[in-house]
Enzyme design. Structure first.
Site, short mmCIF file in Angstrom:
data_model
loop_
_atom_site.label_atom_id
_atom_site.label_comp_id
_atom_site.label_asym_id
_atom_site.label_seq_id
_atom_site.Cartn_x
_atom_site.Cartn_y
_atom_site.Cartn_z
CB CYS A 1 -4.23 1.62 2.05
SG CYS A 1 -4.73 0.72 0.58
CB CYS B 1 -0.22 1.01 -5.53
SG CYS B 1 0.48 1.63 -3.99
N1 LIG Z 1 -2.10 -4.10 -1.63
C1 LIG Z 1 -3.04 -3.63 -2.64
C2 LIG Z 1 -2.31 -2.81 -3.71
C3 LIG Z 1 -1.65 -1.57 -3.11
C4 LIG Z 1 -2.66 -0.65 -2.52
C5 LIG Z 1 -2.11 0.45 -1.63
N2 LIG Z 1 -0.71 0.44 -1.31
C6 LIG Z 1 -2.54 1.82 -2.13
O1 LIG Z 1 -1.91 2.83 -1.80
O2 LIG Z 1 -3.57 1.88 -2.85
C7 LIG Z 1 -3.70 -4.82 -3.31
O3 LIG Z 1 -3.03 -5.82 -3.56
O4 LIG Z 1 -4.91 -4.71 -3.60
#
Ligand SMILES: N[C@H](CCC[C@H](N)C(=O)O)C(=O)O
Length: 259
Positions: A198, A74
């Site tokens: 994200c 993340c």
């Molecule tokens: N939900 C994403 C992980 C968190 C990614 C996101 N919150 C970031 O800031 O990179 C997944 O399961 O691939």
């Protein structure tokens, strides 16, 4: 049992962060983690992050999506845990920590965190979309205007399509605004909804736009629902390295969870 936590957000992507160096947290309790992330019955967050000890680095980051399952890297959570580590006086202005996708270096100046991401050298481009993994998997589609996209519906259709099998993928919709500026909206796997930003997603978008020749800049501004992020990088062989995700990470509140 009383669990102290801190709530952080990075451009609107929000996280419950727990100092788990004593290893007292029930990290295998998927239902507990999902409950803590629930926006009606819990604290409310896109994910939950544990800070743990690591033999060779300042700390280890363990990340869980809002569904309670441990997940891939993340980027925004990585920026927030660096701010959390500074608040704990565990670090001062720079750090090296371990995450599920390997080692990360980071610097923090004020509330801006500069997070080094893993090198990327496997980018799949088709006429319709680009797919790459920046620590988490990302599907990227250009569109006329991200404001007009039903991100939850259109994102879920791609995430659950046969294209990505059981593992699925995060889904990013992109609109070019200027030579070095793009608008991005993201559907996140494991949240199963749009998030306000994200980190691994905007990193993937920046690299994909450069790869497709939509920009020649090596520092990209990504305008997301929760604010602005920057991604800088250097082309390297047929991929990219020295990739940095740059943006604010802020404490929202501290609390205790009774269970
Ligand atoms: N939900 C994403 C992980 C968190 C990614 C996101 N919150 C970031 O800031 O990179 C997944 O399961 O691939």
């Amino acid at each position: 049992m009383t669990i102290p936590f801190s709530k952080y957000q990075g451009t609107g992507n929000d996280f419950v962060i727990i100092d788990n160096r004593q290893e007292l947290f029930a990290k295998n309790d998927t239902k507990l983690i999902a409950r803590m992330c629930d926006r009606k019955f819990g604290i409310g967050a896109d994910g939950l992050i544990l800070l743990e000890n690591h033999r060779d680095t300042d700390f280890r980051m363990v990340y869980y999506n809002a569904d309670g399952n441990e997940s891939s890297m993340c980027g925004n959570g990585g920026r927030c845990i660096v701010a959390f580590a500074k608040a704990l006086s565990l670090i001062s202005h720079s750090t090296t920590f371990m995450a599920i996708d390997g080692l990360h270096e980071a610097q923090i100046k004020g509330d801006i965190v500069y997070l080094k991401m893993q090198d990327v050298n496997n980018i799949k481009s088709t006429a319709e979309y680009t797919f790459l993994d920046t620590g988490s998997p990302h599907h990227i589609e250009l569109c006329e205007d991200v404001k007009n996209i039903n991100v939850k519906a259109e994102g879920a259709a791609i995430r659950y399509s046969s294209l990505y099998g059981a593992a699925g993928s995060n889904v990013n919709f992109v609109t070019p605004l200027q030579e070095d500026t793009f608008a991005v909206r993201t559907y996140e796997r494991g949240v199963e909804d749009e998030t306000l930003s994200c980190g691994t997603g905007v990193t993937a978008v920046a690299l994909a736009m450069h790869k497709q020749g939509k920009t020649h800049s090596k520092k990209i501004e990504l305008q997301v629902e929760g604010g602005k992020l920057y991604v800088s990088f250097e082309p390297y062989e047929d991929g990219y390295h020295n990739i940095y995700l740059i943006g604010p990470a802020q404490l929202v509140f501290k609390g205790t969870w009774e269970c």
